[in-house]
Write an enzyme that holds these catalytic residues in place. Structure first.
Site, short mmCIF file in Angstrom:
data_model
loop_
_atom_site.label_atom_id
_atom_site.label_comp_id
_atom_site.label_asym_id
_atom_site.label_seq_id
_atom_site.Cartn_x
_atom_site.Cartn_y
_atom_site.Cartn_z
N SER A 295 0.81 -1.22 0.00
CA SER A 295 0.00 0.00 0.00
C SER A 295 0.85 1.27 0.00
O SER A 295 1.56 1.54 -0.96
CB SER A 295 -0.96 -0.04 1.19
OG SER A 295 -1.93 0.97 1.12
N ASP A 306 10.43 4.92 -10.15
CA ASP A 306 10.03 5.49 -11.44
C ASP A 306 10.86 6.72 -11.81
O ASP A 306 11.13 6.96 -12.98
CB ASP A 306 8.55 5.86 -11.42
CG ASP A 306 7.65 4.64 -11.61
OD1 ASP A 306 8.18 3.52 -11.67
OD2 ASP A 306 6.41 4.82 -11.69
N LYS A 320 -0.71 -4.13 -3.22
CA LYS A 320 -1.99 -3.60 -2.75
C LYS A 320 -2.14 -2.17 -3.28
O LYS A 320 -1.58 -1.23 -2.74
CB LYS A 320 -2.06 -3.64 -1.23
CG LYS A 320 -3.47 -3.49 -0.65
CD LYS A 320 -3.80 -2.05 -0.33
CE LYS A 320 -5.14 -1.94 0.37
NZ LYS A 320 -5.53 -0.54 0.63
#
Length: 533
Positions: A295, A306, A320
């Site tokens: 999460s 990224d 999640k």
């Protein structure tokens, strides 16, 4: 019936602004069917039924057919679930463990009521007001209920202290007690800070900033001019508040950088971007993750990966990527309803696949990963080409479709935790015996004024290990052979040393000792050391 109908109306009203839904209670409405069924059961069923139970069962039944993370919790469950994330509660300010049905104070909270009154580590609280809590097999929950109460209220606690012949009665005034999510913070080496978070709560960002500032100051004092680099440990961190994850990721990235975005069928797309004021925009970063990292932890890991801002070390994370909106009901209960997915800056959806209504299959994911070799061999993990993405600066290949795949894979060491060790842990043999030992030897252990002196000078006595093994044997916990026993002893001894360190120093000290045997930690330390040389 009015209660059930009003609950459903409140639930629908909570979403009417976003979803522009219209409540239909006409003859063909599904809600009308639910209403008729409830009336029939309440008035015609052979036995007496609880309207409250019917409502709860109906809600749970509906949610069970959705995704694995849409849930219902009673008022009591809601309080227990949200309290660790809110940042504080009202109480007396002690960390404790139960030893032989007696509350043993491990630490007092700095500035809390207990510390101010003079309660010390090693004290045993045997009574609260006029109620005995020692030797009566009272549950931990019931003890906490008696110790906690509204800020400003008074409570008498009776303490037994080894150095005193008679019990001592302290009158404490309850106060706000902070709940922290920071598990550890220390310097792992020259120019290398280490911080570990157990969850993402209301105070996580403030705790992070304070810890980083403190580590930077110590680093500058020890090694003037040495750049500061960071190991961010999110192993076993199941997440928490989305806003806390955004605030943490913001500290690492430049102005305008996308941190995360969310979108769903009935809610507007939301983007979070860095404001450019982060305190960790310089220096190397490694993030430690494993299969229980989930999460909010995946939001931070995904954002840094990224943007090529950090190196992710460990094993593929949980996966999640669903956003829950809390819907509070009149009696204090709550529905946490999935309303959107979250995506990393490159557009990766981190949510792993699931079958609606099949939570059993979803919960077996760890076992399936282990069975297929994904936890022990990187080559066992396969991604479809459609799940390929490119990082935003260096254009490296990363993958979506289920968790964050680390840049440096660290296989699960299946030999580190033997069956024998797992059984000793399950029986509570290791912790209980170590607590008794540390309590008995507290005066002798006080000779170690610093953790560095403790780490270099303290040796776990063989008598303590023998006591743990004998206690285990009495409870039927035995190694299957001498080889398993031998493989267990090294880690068991280190774990006991870490538990003693926690008792006489802090939670952070526990991780500083035990991390020596953590393969992910060692791989991350090697990676950040190599990058900074």
């Amino acid at each position: 019936m009015r209660h059930i109908l009003s609950t459903l109306l409140i639930l629908l009203a909570a979403f009417s602004a976003d979803a522009q839904m219209r409540i239909n209670l006409g003859a063909d409405s599904p809600l009308r069917k639910l209403q008729i069924a409830t009336i029939a059961i309440e008035n015609l069923y052979v036995d007496t039924v609880s309207s409250e139970r019917l409502a709860e069962d109906a809600i749970r039944g509906m949610l069970s057919k959705l995704d694995p993370h849409s849930t219902y919790s009673t008022a009591k469950e809601t309080k227990e679930l949200t309290e660790p994330l809110k940042g504080n509660f009202d109480g007396i300010g002690v960390q404790f463990n139960m030893v032989d049905d007696t509350l043993l104070v491990i630490q007092t909270v700095n500035g809390g009521p207990s510390e101010k009154a003079g309660i010390m580590a090693g004290d045993r609280i045997v009574a609260v007001n006029d109620t005995a809590i020692a030797g009566v097999k009272m549950s931990r929950t019931d003890i906490m209920k008696r110790l906690r109460g509204k800020k400003g209220t008074e409570v008498d606690v009776t303490v037994v202290r080894r150095s005193e012949r008679q019990p001592i009665v302290f009158r404490l005034t309850r106060d706000k007690i902070p709940v922290t999510s920071l598990d550890a913070a220390y310097l792992a080496g020259k120019g290398i800070g280490y911080i570990r978070f157990g969850n993402f709560g209301a105070t996580t960002h403030a705790e992070m900033v304070q810890a980083v500032d403190s580590l930077k100051a110590v680093n500058a004092a020890l090694w003037p001019g040495t750049p500061f680099n960071l190991m961010l440990d999110l192993q076993d961190n199941g997440g928490g508040y989305l806003s806390a994850a955004e605030d943490m990721a913001n500290e690492f990235l430049g102005k305008g950088d996308l941190l995360v975005f969310t979108k769903g069928r009935s809610v507007a797309k939301h983007e979070a971007r860095a404001d450019g004021r982060g305190i960790l925009q310089q220096g190397k970063v490694v993030v430690l993750v494993n299969e229980y990292t989930a999460s909010a932890s995946e939001i931070v890991s995904g954002a840094l990966q990224d943007h090529d801002r950090g190196t992710i070390v460990g094993r593929r994370t949980f996966g999640k990527g669903l956003v829950q909106r809390p819907v509070e009901l009149p009696d204090g209960s709550m529905i946490r309803l999935t309303v959107a997915h979250y995506y990393t800056p490159t557009g990766r959806c981190i949510q792993k696949p699931y079958k609606p209504g099949d939570k059993t299959d979803y919960d077996m994911d760890f076992e399936q990963r282990l069975k297929h070799g994904e936890l022990t061999c990187r080559d066992s993990i396969h991604f479809a080409d459609s799940l390929k993405y490119e990082t935003l600066r260096l254009h490296r290949t990363v993958y979506g479709g289920g968790g964050i795949m680390p840049d440096i894979f660290v296989p699960l060491d299946t030999t580190l935790y033997t069956r024998f060790h797992r059984m000793l842990v399950a029986k509570g043999v290791i912790v209980s015996n170590t607590l008794r030992y540390a309590d008995k030897m507290r005066k002798q252990l006080s000779q170690y004024k610093t953790l560095d002196k403790f780490k270099s000078g303290y040796q776990v006595p063989q008598t303590l290990i023998d006591t743990i093994l004998a206690d285990g044997a009495q409870q039927g916990v035995l190694p299957k052979d001498d080889d398993e026993k031998k493989r267990t002893l090294d880690y068991l001894t280190l774990q006991v040393k870490a538990l003693v360190a926690r008792d006489i120093f802090s939670q952070s000290a526990y991780f500083e000792v035990i991390n020596a045997a953590n393969p992910i930690y060692n791989a991350a330390l090697e990676a950040i050391t190599r990058e900074t040389e």
